[in-house]
Design an enzyme around this catalytic site. Sequence first.
Site, PDB file in Angstrom:
ATOM      1  N   ASP A   1      -8.507   6.172  -2.583  1.00 20.09           N
ATOM      2  CA  ASP A   1      -9.952   6.182  -2.407  1.00 20.09           C
ATOM      3  C   ASP A   1     -10.366   4.859  -1.760  1.00 20.09           C
ATOM      4  O   ASP A   1      -9.607   3.884  -1.763  1.00 20.09           O
ATOM      5  CB  ASP A   1     -10.630   6.363  -3.771  1.00 20.09           C
ATOM      6  CG  ASP A   1     -12.134   6.499  -3.653  1.00 20.09           C
ATOM      7  OD1 ASP A   1     -12.600   7.203  -2.740  1.00 20.09           O
ATOM      8  OD2 ASP A   1     -12.845   5.889  -4.468  1.00 20.09           O
TER       9      ASP A   1
ATOM     10  N   ASP B   1     -14.179   3.254  -1.606  1.00 23.59           N
ATOM     11  CA  ASP B   1     -15.155   2.482  -2.368  1.00 23.59           C
ATOM     12  C   ASP B   1     -14.734   2.374  -3.834  1.00 23.59           C
ATOM     13  O   ASP B   1     -14.426   3.376  -4.477  1.00 23.59           O
ATOM     14  CB  ASP B   1     -16.538   3.130  -2.275  1.00 23.59           C
ATOM     15  CG  ASP B   1     -17.095   3.072  -0.865  1.00 23.59           C
ATOM     16  OD1 ASP B   1     -17.195   1.965  -0.322  1.00 23.59           O
ATOM     17  OD2 ASP B   1     -17.409   4.137  -0.308  1.00 23.59           O
TER      18      ASP B   1
ATOM     19  N   ASP C   1     -10.909   5.353  -8.437  1.00 29.81           N
ATOM     20  CA  ASP C   1     -11.668   4.630  -9.456  1.00 29.81           C
ATOM     21  C   ASP C   1     -12.551   5.544 -10.282  1.00 29.81           C
ATOM     22  O   ASP C   1     -13.210   5.087 -11.208  1.00 29.81           O
ATOM     23  CB  ASP C   1     -12.547   3.556  -8.803  1.00 29.81           C
ATOM     24  CG  ASP C   1     -13.696   4.163  -8.011  1.00 29.81           C
ATOM     25  OD1 ASP C   1     -13.438   5.010  -7.127  1.00 29.81           O
ATOM     26  OD2 ASP C   1     -14.857   3.794  -8.268  1.00 29.81           O
TER      27      ASP C   1
END
Length: 257
Positions: A11, A13, A207
Amino acid sequence: MTQEITAWLSDMDGVLVHEGHAIDGAAAFLDRLCEKDLPFLVLTNNSIFTPRDLSARLASSGLNVPEDRIWTSALATATFLASQSEERRAFAVGEAGLTTALHEAGFVLTEENPDFVVLGETRTYSFEAITKAVRLILGGARFIATNPDPTGPTKDGPLPATGSVAALIKHATNRAPYYVGKPNPVMLRHAMNKIGAHSENTALVGDRMDTDILAGMESGLLTHLVLTGSTSRDEIQRFPYRPAHVHDSIADLVDLI
């Protein structure tokens, strides 16, 4: 037996960058992948920007990610639709990331009898465009959305994103959209196809438990959760599934590659 990892999905961000700044260890992580010549893709549910745009934004943060190593929900959506139908007419609500992806997949963007209404993220949703989307869906167009995220982050706080506008259209039409982006495993499967990877030898770093880790788990990938983004260590216990590994940051993965 230890699982041999020969490809990586990460991922963007909250894993590699946060509010325009590279997270400690992100550059070393990417450098190690390149040193080992391992195929990888950086994933994002953001459908606003093209891969070229995102590559430039990452470069301004000090991270070198070529545009062909970036996989957005817009690209996943265009790839999915192209594989599902020979009809290539779509009405798109979104920005350059979505419209460019659809054009490159051979779609004609039109308000006249489209086969699909495709909803993506935009910073300025037009009530006129939303109204047009509602009427086209009621007229028979199939409803697709790039991702289910209800809000997106900005420096001033969250703003309504694709999932929230999709809920509005769903309420007006009584038609639920098909979401292509994470946590749908379709996005990850197309990503793996792009780099010639197989689920049993691919790891995913994310995240968010509800998008990244869920998509990775349902795709059969080895999942790594980092705590530099949306999920804290305490919040992990609230979910009925678990990541394979939990790390303070992407820096902890460099020596594992």
